[in-house]
Scaffold this motif. Structure first.
Motif, PDB file in Angstrom:
ATOM      1  N   ALA A  47       0.834  -1.210   0.000  1.00  0.00           N
ATOM      2  CA  ALA A  47       0.000   0.000   0.000  1.00  0.00           C
ATOM      3  C   ALA A  47       0.867   1.258   0.000  1.00  0.00           C
ATOM      4  O   ALA A  47       0.591   2.214  -0.732  1.00  0.00           O
ATOM      5  CB  ALA A  47      -0.933  -0.001   1.209  1.00  0.00           C
ATOM      6  N   ALA A  48       1.919   1.264   0.817  1.00  0.00           N
ATOM      7  CA  ALA A  48       2.815   2.423   0.872  1.00  0.00           C
ATOM      8  C   ALA A  48       3.536   2.608  -0.462  1.00  0.00           C
ATOM      9  O   ALA A  48       3.700   3.729  -0.948  1.00  0.00           O
ATOM     10  CB  ALA A  48       3.823   2.269   2.003  1.00  0.00           C
ATOM     11  N   PHE A  49       3.944   1.506  -1.087  1.00  0.00           N
ATOM     12  CA  PHE A  49       4.613   1.597  -2.382  1.00  0.00           C
ATOM     13  C   PHE A  49       3.653   2.137  -3.437  1.00  0.00           C
ATOM     14  O   PHE A  49       4.024   2.984  -4.245  1.00  0.00           O
ATOM     15  CB  PHE A  49       5.163   0.231  -2.803  1.00  0.00           C
ATOM     16  CG  PHE A  49       5.955   0.288  -4.070  1.00  0.00           C
ATOM     17  CD1 PHE A  49       7.228   0.823  -4.079  1.00  0.00           C
ATOM     18  CD2 PHE A  49       5.424  -0.186  -5.256  1.00  0.00           C
ATOM     19  CE1 PHE A  49       7.959   0.892  -5.258  1.00  0.00           C
ATOM     20  CE2 PHE A  49       6.145  -0.127  -6.433  1.00  0.00           C
ATOM     21  CZ  PHE A  49       7.425   0.410  -6.438  1.00  0.00           C
ATOM     22  N   GLY A  50       2.419   1.668  -3.419  1.00  0.00           N
ATOM     23  CA  GLY A  50       1.423   2.169  -4.365  1.00  0.00           C
ATOM     24  C   GLY A  50       1.190   3.660  -4.211  1.00  0.00           C
ATOM     25  O   GLY A  50       1.072   4.387  -5.199  1.00  0.00           O
ATOM     26  N   LEU A  51       1.141   4.136  -2.966  1.00  0.00           N
ATOM     27  CA  LEU A  51       0.971   5.566  -2.715  1.00  0.00           C
ATOM     28  C   LEU A  51       2.179   6.347  -3.220  1.00  0.00           C
ATOM     29  O   LEU A  51       2.029   7.416  -3.830  1.00  0.00           O
ATOM     30  CB  LEU A  51       0.760   5.816  -1.226  1.00  0.00           C
ATOM     31  CG  LEU A  51       0.509   7.254  -0.811  1.00  0.00           C
ATOM     32  CD1 LEU A  51      -0.726   7.825  -1.488  1.00  0.00           C
ATOM     33  CD2 LEU A  51       0.362   7.339   0.705  1.00  0.00           C
ATOM     34  N   LEU A  52       3.384   5.831  -3.011  1.00  0.00           N
ATOM     35  CA  LEU A  52       4.592   6.482  -3.509  1.00  0.00           C
ATOM     36  C   LEU A  52       4.559   6.593  -5.028  1.00  0.00           C
ATOM     37  O   LEU A  52       4.826   7.655  -5.587  1.00  0.00           O
ATOM     38  CB  LEU A  52       5.836   5.711  -3.056  1.00  0.00           C
ATOM     39  CG  LEU A  52       7.162   6.190  -3.624  1.00  0.00           C
ATOM     40  CD1 LEU A  52       7.477   7.618  -3.181  1.00  0.00           C
ATOM     41  CD2 LEU A  52       8.294   5.238  -3.237  1.00  0.00           C
ATOM     42  N   VAL A  53       4.215   5.516  -5.701  1.00  0.00           N
ATOM     43  CA  VAL A  53       4.150   5.529  -7.168  1.00  0.00           C
ATOM     44  C   VAL A  53       3.115   6.541  -7.645  1.00  0.00           C
ATOM     45  O   VAL A  53       3.362   7.306  -8.582  1.00  0.00           O
ATOM     46  CB  VAL A  53       3.852   4.111  -7.716  1.00  0.00           C
ATOM     47  CG1 VAL A  53       3.531   4.150  -9.200  1.00  0.00           C
ATOM     48  CG2 VAL A  53       5.025   3.183  -7.437  1.00  0.00           C
TER      49      VAL A  53
END
Length: 64
Positions: A47-53
């Motif tokens: 989820a955090a990676f998706g938000l970063l992207v």
């Protein structure tokens, strides 16, 4: 199990010095500097990676 690191297809290629690499980990996404593959690494939730992207794509992290 060996971790499979990969660069984005949008990177400048093998010799591009401004890339990060990512890897799927158990329950997380690994992130490392492609110039220093033996250096520090981050592990963040999917989820955090998706938000970063998302933030990168929208330019909300761009500096003036």
């Amino acid at each position: 199990m060996k971790v499979q690191w990969r660069k984005s297809s949008h990177s400048g290629g093998v010799n591009d010095s401004t890339c990060v690499e990512v890897a799927g980990l158990a329950g997380a996404v690994g992130i490392r500097d492609s110039k220093d593959p033996d250096g520090g690494r981050l592990a963040v939730s999917g989820a955090a990676f998706g938000l970063l992207v998302e933030k990168i794509k929208t330019g909300s992290l761009d500096q003036p």
